[in-house]
Write a protein that holds these residues in place. Sequence first.
Motif, PDB file in Angstrom:
ATOM      1  N   LEU A 107      34.913  28.163  38.027  1.00 46.33           N
ATOM      2  CA  LEU A 107      33.785  29.009  38.398  1.00 46.33           C
ATOM      3  C   LEU A 107      32.918  29.401  37.206  1.00 46.33           C
ATOM      4  O   LEU A 107      31.816  29.898  37.383  1.00 46.33           O
ATOM      5  N   ASP A 137      31.597  31.271  51.626  1.00 50.66           N
ATOM      6  CA  ASP A 137      30.732  31.957  50.671  1.00 50.66           C
ATOM      7  C   ASP A 137      31.308  33.327  50.316  1.00 50.66           C
ATOM      8  O   ASP A 137      31.294  33.742  49.148  1.00 50.66           O
ATOM      9  N   LYS A 138      31.843  34.027  51.308  1.00 48.10           N
ATOM     10  CA  LYS A 138      32.455  35.339  51.062  1.00 48.10           C
ATOM     11  C   LYS A 138      33.680  35.203  50.157  1.00 48.10           C
ATOM     12  O   LYS A 138      33.903  36.037  49.257  1.00 48.10           O
ATOM     13  N   GLN A 139      34.467  34.130  50.367  1.00 42.01           N
ATOM     14  CA  GLN A 139      35.663  33.912  49.550  1.00 42.01           C
ATOM     15  C   GLN A 139      35.291  33.598  48.102  1.00 42.01           C
ATOM     16  O   GLN A 139      35.931  34.076  47.164  1.00 42.01           O
ATOM     17  N   PHE A 140      34.245  32.795  47.916  1.00 37.52           N
ATOM     18  CA  PHE A 140      33.772  32.501  46.560  1.00 37.52           C
ATOM     19  C   PHE A 140      33.314  33.782  45.850  1.00 37.52           C
ATOM     20  O   PHE A 140      33.630  34.015  44.684  1.00 37.52           O
ATOM     21  N   LYS A 141      32.569  34.605  46.566  1.00 39.49           N
ATOM     22  CA  LYS A 141      32.065  35.853  45.970  1.00 39.49           C
ATOM     23  C   LYS A 141      33.216  36.778  45.587  1.00 39.49           C
ATOM     24  O   LYS A 141      33.161  37.481  44.575  1.00 39.49           O
ATOM     25  N   HIS A 142      34.267  36.786  46.422  1.00 42.99           N
ATOM     26  CA  HIS A 142      35.452  37.587  46.128  1.00 42.99           C
ATOM     27  C   HIS A 142      36.059  37.145  44.784  1.00 42.99           C
ATOM     28  O   HIS A 142      36.410  37.990  43.945  1.00 42.99           O
ATOM     29  N   GLU A 174      34.551  35.580  42.309  1.00 39.80           N
ATOM     30  CA  GLU A 174      33.629  35.897  41.211  1.00 39.80           C
ATOM     31  C   GLU A 174      33.692  37.374  40.847  1.00 39.80           C
ATOM     32  O   GLU A 174      33.715  37.731  39.665  1.00 39.80           O
ATOM     33  N   ARG A 175      33.728  38.253  41.862  1.00 37.06           N
ATOM     34  CA  ARG A 175      33.766  39.699  41.590  1.00 37.06           C
ATOM     35  C   ARG A 175      35.057  40.107  40.880  1.00 37.06           C
ATOM     36  O   ARG A 175      35.071  41.076  40.121  1.00 37.06           O
ATOM     37  N   ARG A 176      36.125  39.348  41.134  1.00 35.85           N
ATOM     38  CA  ARG A 176      37.399  39.664  40.481  1.00 35.85           C
ATOM     39  C   ARG A 176      37.602  38.877  39.192  1.00 35.85           C
ATOM     40  O   ARG A 176      38.670  38.961  38.569  1.00 35.85           O
ATOM     41  N   SER A 177      36.591  38.140  38.768  1.00 33.07           N
ATOM     42  CA  SER A 177      36.648  37.341  37.531  1.00 33.07           C
ATOM     43  C   SER A 177      37.801  36.342  37.547  1.00 33.07           C
ATOM     44  O   SER A 177      38.443  36.090  36.516  1.00 33.07           O
ATOM     45  N   TYR A 180      43.272  33.644  49.493  1.00 33.61           N
ATOM     46  CA  TYR A 180      42.477  34.616  50.233  1.00 33.61           C
ATOM     47  C   TYR A 180      43.136  34.779  51.603  1.00 33.61           C
ATOM     48  O   TYR A 180      43.390  33.788  52.302  1.00 33.61           O
TER      49      TYR A 180
END
Length: 452
Positions: A434, A406-411, A413-416, A399
């Motif tokens: 994940l 938290d923002k990095q984790f969500k990134h 997850e959104r990109r699978s 990243y």
Amino acid sequence: MAQKPSIPKGTRDFSPVEVSKRNYIISIMRKHFEKYGYQPIETPSFENSDTLMGKYGEEGDRLIFKILNSGDYLDKVSLEELEHINYKKLTTKISEKALRYDLTVPFARYVVQHQNEMEFPFKRYQIQPVWRADRPQKGRFREFYQCDADVVGSTSLWQEVELVQLYDSVFAELGLEGVTIKINNRKILSGIAEVIGASEKLIDFTVALDKLDKIGEEGVKKEMLEKGISEEALVKVQPLFNFTGSISEKIDQLSQLLSSSEEGKKGIEELRFICDNVISLGLEKANLDLDVTLARGLNYYTGAIFEVAAPEGVAMGSIGGGGRYDDLTGIFGLKNMSGVGISFGLDRIYLVLEELNLFPQTVNTSTKVLFLNYGEGQAFEAMKAIKELRSEHIKAEMYPDAAKIDKQFKHAERRSIPFVVKEISDNLFTLKNLVSGDQNQVNLESLKAFLQ
């Protein structure tokens, strides 16, 4: 406020996931093309207009995208011509180039232009976009890819047998069961036109017949009548709409119908050879069927013609087609150069695989592991590890910003992205899955082995 941009009707943008899925299909096609001995070529996206015009019949000509001449494209047009507009004549003066309509005619041009550099028979495959000014609808676009395999310089019917096998091997690896490869022969259609007394209307006859699946039997008959084919001829052609039975039984019925036509009997002989050998060799997943109403509207076919139907229950037009052309290169001055080829409809195959949920999960996987960014100190260690992973062909990235974790984790997850490295300490990497939530500390070698 600026107007929201848009794209022309019949064209599409492709997301990363869609491109990955398209590349998956193309990679399988390319593998099988090369396994069968076909070599890749590419031709320009646009050709000289006279290369394309007149090669696809009247309907095809109307669907060719013309390109306006650069600069002052009205230079060659007189004031008198502008006052009394003859659109066909005017078009030739203001547009000397056009986007390619398919890959076969440009291939014929390529063969003629490069004949002294080629070894015949020449087997080529080509995967490039084509353009048609068609009415957009499901599975029909104005810009789409064709994936073609052709062989020129041989009249052997074993080429047709092999092309049916090529279709089967590609669809088998894609997991498409129940695909039907329909076959017919233009000589049979010529023979039928001869028998019913409509030889001079052969093109009108085949163009109308080719629309059977779109407008139905009554629609086809209505169009034939409008084109000047007699009521008496339609009565004679009626058996075409009611052919049933096995391939062998259909060939026997055709033999009776065409007993007075030498051209028709030649077509039956070719069909029998191809079908008998395909059946004897066997197919993996596809079905072979003789469809006596199959016409393929393109004028250059002279022998066997193919069309591939999606599995039953999938509402989709043909996903492939092709045929034999005895003298396509003759239109460019090279006589007696027979060829045969097939085309895969990439966009429609994509839609069928999507509908049947046949894309593997791994197709969507881009980055395998994301290293979280905790700031400059750990970022350098992360980049060293990423370099090592990439050298082992493992898709890895960091990243870029030291943002909130938290923002990095969500990134991710959104990109699978399935794995993240949370932190690095004493040459140990804290790896989190994940999907399962499992977490382990591993050294670099173990990290490589695990991610591979």
